[in-house]
Design an enzyme around this catalytic site. Structure first.
Site, PDB file in Angstrom:
ATOM      1  N   ASP A 116      61.904  43.772  29.696  1.00  0.00           N
ATOM      2  CA  ASP A 116      60.674  44.012  28.928  1.00  0.00           C
ATOM      3  C   ASP A 116      59.975  45.278  29.415  1.00  0.00           C
ATOM      4  O   ASP A 116      58.766  45.298  29.643  1.00  0.00           O
ATOM      5  CB  ASP A 116      59.733  42.813  29.042  1.00  0.00           C
ATOM      6  CG  ASP A 116      58.695  42.777  27.911  1.00  0.00           C
ATOM      7  OD1 ASP A 116      58.934  43.451  26.874  1.00  0.00           O
ATOM      8  OD2 ASP A 116      57.678  42.095  28.056  1.00  0.00           O
ATOM      9  N   LYS A 172      45.851  36.391  37.762  1.00  0.00           N
ATOM     10  CA  LYS A 172      46.172  36.033  36.376  1.00  0.00           C
ATOM     11  C   LYS A 172      46.197  34.515  36.270  1.00  0.00           C
ATOM     12  O   LYS A 172      47.020  33.851  36.897  1.00  0.00           O
ATOM     13  CB  LYS A 172      47.505  36.639  35.960  1.00  0.00           C
ATOM     14  CG  LYS A 172      47.866  36.361  34.505  1.00  0.00           C
ATOM     15  CD  LYS A 172      48.961  37.269  33.988  1.00  0.00           C
ATOM     16  CE  LYS A 172      50.320  36.915  34.517  1.00  0.00           C
ATOM     17  NZ  LYS A 172      51.398  37.680  33.830  1.00  0.00           N
ATOM     18  N   GLY A 212      40.173  41.222  32.227  1.00  0.00           N
ATOM     19  CA  GLY A 212      41.107  41.312  31.108  1.00  0.00           C
ATOM     20  C   GLY A 212      41.466  39.936  30.600  1.00  0.00           C
ATOM     21  O   GLY A 212      41.100  38.908  31.186  1.00  0.00           O
ATOM     22  N   GLY A 270      44.534  37.878  27.714  1.00  0.00           N
ATOM     23  CA  GLY A 270      45.693  37.971  26.836  1.00  0.00           C
ATOM     24  C   GLY A 270      46.060  36.588  26.356  1.00  0.00           C
ATOM     25  O   GLY A 270      45.323  35.618  26.569  1.00  0.00           O
ATOM     26  N   GLY A 271      47.232  36.481  25.694  1.00  0.00           N
ATOM     27  CA  GLY A 271      47.637  35.197  25.168  1.00  0.00           C
ATOM     28  C   GLY A 271      47.896  34.167  26.254  1.00  0.00           C
ATOM     29  O   GLY A 271      47.782  32.962  26.034  1.00  0.00           O
ATOM     30  N   TYR A 272      48.245  34.639  27.463  1.00  0.00           N
ATOM     31  CA  TYR A 272      48.510  33.727  28.583  1.00  0.00           C
ATOM     32  C   TYR A 272      47.220  33.151  29.140  1.00  0.00           C
ATOM     33  O   TYR A 272      47.204  32.087  29.758  1.00  0.00           O
ATOM     34  CB  TYR A 272      49.231  34.497  29.708  1.00  0.00           C
ATOM     35  CG  TYR A 272      48.417  35.687  30.143  1.00  0.00           C
ATOM     36  CD1 TYR A 272      48.626  36.924  29.548  1.00  0.00           C
ATOM     37  CD2 TYR A 272      47.393  35.557  31.070  1.00  0.00           C
ATOM     38  CE1 TYR A 272      47.850  37.997  29.889  1.00  0.00           C
ATOM     39  CE2 TYR A 272      46.610  36.631  31.409  1.00  0.00           C
ATOM     40  CZ  TYR A 272      46.838  37.851  30.822  1.00  0.00           C
ATOM     41  OH  TYR A 272      46.046  38.909  31.146  1.00  0.00           O
ATOM     42  N   GLY A 273      46.092  33.839  29.009  1.00  0.00           N
ATOM     43  CA  GLY A 273      44.838  33.413  29.631  1.00  0.00           C
ATOM     44  C   GLY A 273      44.003  34.614  30.020  1.00  0.00           C
ATOM     45  O   GLY A 273      43.921  35.589  29.271  1.00  0.00           O
ATOM     46  N   LYS A 274      43.414  34.585  31.216  1.00  0.00           N
ATOM     47  CA  LYS A 274      42.495  35.638  31.637  1.00  0.00           C
ATOM     48  C   LYS A 274      42.892  36.188  33.011  1.00  0.00           C
ATOM     49  O   LYS A 274      43.578  35.532  33.787  1.00  0.00           O
ATOM     50  CB  LYS A 274      41.063  35.103  31.676  1.00  0.00           C
ATOM     51  CG  LYS A 274      40.553  34.650  30.303  1.00  0.00           C
ATOM     52  CD  LYS A 274      39.148  34.082  30.384  1.00  0.00           C
ATOM     53  CE  LYS A 274      38.664  33.646  28.990  1.00  0.00           C
ATOM     54  NZ  LYS A 274      37.296  33.059  29.014  1.00  0.00           N
ATOM     55  N   VAL A 275      42.401  37.409  33.294  1.00  0.00           N
ATOM     56  CA  VAL A 275      42.641  38.061  34.574  1.00  0.00           C
ATOM     57  C   VAL A 275      41.298  38.305  35.246  1.00  0.00           C
ATOM     58  O   VAL A 275      40.353  38.780  34.613  1.00  0.00           O
ATOM     59  CB  VAL A 275      43.393  39.394  34.392  1.00  0.00           C
ATOM     60  CG1 VAL A 275      43.640  40.049  35.751  1.00  0.00           C
ATOM     61  CG2 VAL A 275      44.700  39.175  33.674  1.00  0.00           C
TER      62      VAL A 275
END
Length: 955
Positions: free
Chosen positions: A759, A663, A642, A644-649
């Site tokens: 959240d 993560k 996966g 996202g904006g934070y990076g990769k998983v």
């Protein structure tokens, strides 16, 4: 609609153009034709390969130009007919280039793939070409704030996919076109949600054919024109309407009696016309905030008894409407009421406004009536009452009363205040941002054409809007440090205007690309402020402080002997300078490393012992970067599950054979060191079977990595959407609800200190291999210390659609904010819809449709068919009632999470289920459906408004 397209486009704009081939020669020829007629083109428009050389504002796909985004670029000149050669063009945004003049070329009709044509705030004139009717893929047409003349092209009615039509603030004339036999008309735009035609010179009647029950319109803005005739009764058929403005025309006749069918309308302005007959009865329009029927010729009537029943009302404007009699005191008990303007009528008797204590009442203007007494209770002295030219002000001694004088203008001097810092002292032309950093902001004016409130003296609205705009920009990872709003005022059209300043987060100024994208976000209307602000236009100022520096190119023929001599003489000096620069750079590097170390939240952490700053990890392990590389085969692409904006998983395997999800934050990700440390501290000390487990973490060599247990069945959102191949029937959804509720109740009631998650959403609820649910992602969570019991005043953070409106308005965070978010998740479990989808908010939709006297509370039309419609859904009605209690406007009216757990347990028992049982093992059919599917249950993704689009965190 626009948000999904925006997200896709931003992925390309912020990355590289796709394809290695040189620009298509026809496209290059067209671009050169445009550039020949334009002055002030971007500085890197040089060479012969716009695609390969990443020209500012040009987006390509396989050598073809697909987008031109040049908002606020200072362009001057005409738009050449060469634009018609760009046959693959999908986006054309030249908004806020006031120097672009002349008429639109007919060749624009050749852009058959165009979806967005945005020319807001330019200087175009002449007639809108009929060739626009050929753009069959067009969904967004914004030509507002230009100088277009002539008729509205009837052929626009051919644009069957059109969603947004804005022709406001021009000089258009003639009548509103509707279809007639083989001719097109605006009545054919059944997919359109926006008709914005205010501030033109349109004339003639409003055709009854223009509106029908099959339309999806939410905004109908025809204010400030020359329209005559009556308001057609067919307007009452468009039940989706939210904003209606026909004010400042010459409309006559009676208001249609069926107007009160429009129960979703929030703003209704019919003032300054020639309307006659009885004052319309609007009983039942319970969403109505702003009502203005002033300056018409209605029949004389007593003050209507239905007005006090409109409990959402903020503004009542009935000036010159021949209203008479005594104002009922109950009117002033409406909690949301801010302004009452009933000047120049025949009201009489005693004005009694009650205590009005605790509500929002600010102004009552009853000039030129027959009021002979004023009863003012204690507690309402802050309300501004104006009774000039009433008998009560002609009595002896009345001249000294405040209500017998006209007060000074009540315009607000609001401006965004510094964020707990001292404003910086800046160089010339630079400004100190709310975060006290000097910079050159991108500025302009936000124009709200139908705000639902009237009190400009309250800073709450603008403070919250500032936070939402900032959060919107940052969710798209735009380089925005902060946003400032100032000088709210109403203009002569009754529009609310606000000055906007957007400050850069990198350096002191924006580059060309950032300005283009920020301008596009605002002009494209894909960012929506809260509905209380209504429809929005953005008119930008020209930006002249671009960070890009153009490197001048010099041909060999221009070199002369003096340059050569100078170069030789300077050689020795250059060597000395290089030596000096080397020493200086070494020193600066050391300083930078020291500064980085000091700003690192882990600087005081000792992995071998627990110091004051080191969390009690209780089983969570500190991994080295080398270990995690080994477990993921050096973060091999094959192990990526996966992003996202934070990076990769990545999937990793520990030496014990245990699968983990790792993560890995990328440089400049949305998750900073504070959030990283926060999640480690919280997850390492809370342990519950319905909370995701933290295995360990790594903070080394500038890397931030979190190691979680691996949950193979992804997020609840993926399960509801069908992406993961899992079928969630009613029983399984109840089990997911009880699991997540127990996890939250543990955080609120058993963690020490209690924790507010902040959240909660379906992408932060994960499913294990037995479909047991676990709450995840504690980056925004907030522990509540003993001194903060009750509420915590803090900056608003969370995800739109799940955000508690009370927290959003007051910035006071409580456990009930999580309860609200959980209630939205419960509605997702029922409907499988995103909270905000296709412009509809699920809480409001359920509230409108829900009918307790009907089977399944009349929700069959919005329930997810996969839930098991047609089978027994025992307990569903009680589940709906609980969800709606959770999303009550006031936190005091919501249950606690402990109470939610007990009620869901009771519902499960009623449905014949054991609330204590674990979920059954995933069936073979589910496992088969999941083969080959890579889940990303560890991302923090905020999905787009219409659902299914790229999440902003991926941009």
């Amino acid at each position: 609609m626009g948000v999904r397209v925006l997200a896709i486009l931003l992925v390309v704009l912020l990355g590289d153009s796709t394809g290695d081939a040189a620009t298509n020669p026809y496209d290059f020829s067209a671009i050169m034709g445009l550039m020949t007629d334009w002055q002030n083109a971007p500085p890197n428009w040089v060479g012969n390969d716009p695609c390969g050389n990443n020209w500012v504002g040009i987006v390509c796909n396989n050598s073809r130009v697909t987008s031109i985004i040049l908002s606020s670029a200072g362009l001057t000149g005409p738009l050449s007919g060469d634009i018609g050669q760009l046959s693959e063009l999908q986006f054309l945004d030249l908004s806020n280039n006031k120097g672009l003049t002349g008429s639109l070329p007919e060749q624009i009709g050749n852009l058959m793939k165009l979806t967005h044509l945005i020319l807001v705030g330019c200087g175009f004139s002449g007639q809108i070409p009929d060739s626009i009717g050929s753009l069959q893929n067009l969904v967004h047409l914004s030509l507002n704030s230009n100088r277009f003349t002539g008729l509205i092209p009837a052929i626009i009615g051919n644009l069957s996919r059109l969603y947004w039509l804005d022709l406001a603030d021009n000089q258009l004339t003639g009548s509103i076109p509707v279809s007639n036999g083989s001719n097109s008309g605006l009545d054919m735009l059944l997919q359109a949600k926006h008709f914005h035609f205010g501030q033109n010179q349109l004339s003639g009647t409003i055709p009854s054919q223009l509106f029908s029950s099959g339309m999806r319109l939410i905004h109908v803005l025809f204010d400030n024109n020359n329209l005559n005739g009556s308001i057609p009764s067919t307007l009452g058929l468009v039940r989706s309407l939210e904003v209606v403005r026909f004010d400042r025309n010459s409309l006559a006749g009676a208001v249609p009696a069926n107007l009160n069918n429009l129960t979703s309308v929030q703003e209704l302005l019919l003032s300054n016309n020639r309307l006659t007959g009885p004052l319309p009865n609007l009983a039942g329009m319970n969403a109505l905030n702003y009502l203005d029927l002033s300056n018409n010729s209605f029949d004389a009537t007593d003050f209507p008894s239905w007005i006090p029943t409109l409990q959402s009302l903020t503004t009542l404007m009935l000036e010159f409407t021949q209203v008479q009699g005594v104002l009922p005191v109950i009117l002033f008990s409406i909690f949301s009421l801010q302004s009452v303007v009933l000047k120049n009528n025949q009201l009489n008797g005693t004005l009694d406004i009650g205590s009005s204590q605790g509500n929002q009442l600010q102004r009552i203007d009853l000039q030129n009536n027959n009021i002979d007494n004023f009863k003012q209770s204690t507690g309402n002295h802050s309300v501004e009452v104006i009774l000039v030219s009433n008998p009560v002000c002609q009595e002896t001694g009345a001249a000294g009363k405040s209500y017998c004088t006209i007060p000074q203008s009540n315009t607000s001097s609001y401006s965004t205040q510094p964020n707990k810092c001292i404003p910086a002292v800046c160089n010339s032309n630079q400004t100190s941002s709310p975060n006290c950093r000097c910079g050159y902001p991108y500025t302009g004016t936000l124009v709200f054409t139908a705000p639902s409130f009237s009190g400009l003296g309250s800073s709450t609205y603008f403070e919250n809007l500032t936070g939402i705009i900032t959060m919107s920009f940052q969710s798209y990872q735009l380089p925005v440090d902060s946003v400032s709003l100032s000088d709210p005022r109403k203009d002569s059209y009754n529009y609310l205007k606000l000055n906007l300043a957007v400050f850069p987060s990198e350096g002191v100024s924006f580059n060309w690309t950032s300005i283009n994208i920020i301008g596009f976000v605002l002009s494209n209307q894909s960012y929506w402020p809260p509905k209380i602000f209504g429809p929005l236009n953005f008119i930008a100022d020209q930006y002249t402080y671009f960070a890009d520096v153009q490197v001048p190119t010099t041909s060999k023929n221009s070199l002369n002997i003096s340059v050569i001599v100078g170069a030789a003489a300077g050689g020795f000096v250059l060597l000395l300078l290089l030596a000096f620069v080397g020493v200086y750079a070494f020193c600066q590097k050391k300083r930078a490393e020291k500064a980085t170390e000091q700003s690192n939240p882990f600087v005081n952490w000792d992995p071998n012992k627990s110091s004051g700053e080191f969390p009690q990890l209780k089983g969570a392990r500190w991994f080295s970067l080398e270990e995690l590389k080994k477990y993921t085969n050096k973060f091999a692409e094959a192990n990526q599950i996966g992003s996202g904006g934070y990076g990769k998983v990545y999937r990793g395997t520990l030496p014990t054979g245990t699968l983990v999800a790792i993560k890995r934050a990328q440089q400049g990700s949305m998750q900073g060191g504070v959030e990283f440390k926060n999640e480690i501290e919280l997850l390492s000390r809370v342990h519950h079977k319905n909370l995701v487990s933290l295995v360990g973490f790594c903070s080394e060599q500038g890397e931030q990595l979190l190691v979680y247990e691996f949950l193979p069945n992804g997020t609840l959102e993926e399960g509801l959407s069908g992406k993961s191949g899992i079928r969630l029937d009613w029983a399984r959804r109840l089990k997911v609800a009880i699991d997540a509720a127990r996890g939250l109740a543990y955080l609120h009631e058993f963690a020490n200190p209690p924790i507010i998650h902040r959240d909660i959403k379906s992408t932060n609820i994960l499913l294990d291999d037995h479909l047991n649910a676990r709450v995840a992602d504690f980056g925004l969570s907030k522990p509540v210390t003993e001194g903060e019991r009750g509420y915590v005043t803090t900056q608003v953070k969370g995800t739109m659609g799940y955000l508690d409106p009370e927290y959003y308005m007051t910035q006071q965070l409580t456990e009930k904010s999580d309860v609200y978010s959980f209630g939205v998740v419960m509605l997702e479990l029922l409907t499988a819809r995103r909270p905000i989808e296709r412009g509809t908010y699920i809480v409001r939709e359920v509230r409108v449709v829900m009918d307790k006297d009907k089977d399944l509370y009349n929700l069959q039309g919005i329930l997810d068919p996969a839930i098991g419609l047609g089978t027994s859904l025992k307990g569903l009605e009680r589940f709906v009632e609980l969800a709606m209690r959770c999303v009550e406007e006031s936190g005091a009216d919501r249950p606690t999470m402990g109470e939610v757990v007990k009620e869901i347990e009771n519902i499960m028992v009623f449905a014949g289920l054991n609330p204590k049982a674990e979920s059954a093992t995933t069936s073979a059919s589910y496992e088969e459906a999941s083969k080959g599917y890579s889940t990303d249950p560890y991302s923090n993704e905020d999905f787009t408004e219409d659902g299914g689009g790229f999440p902003p965190s991926r941009i």
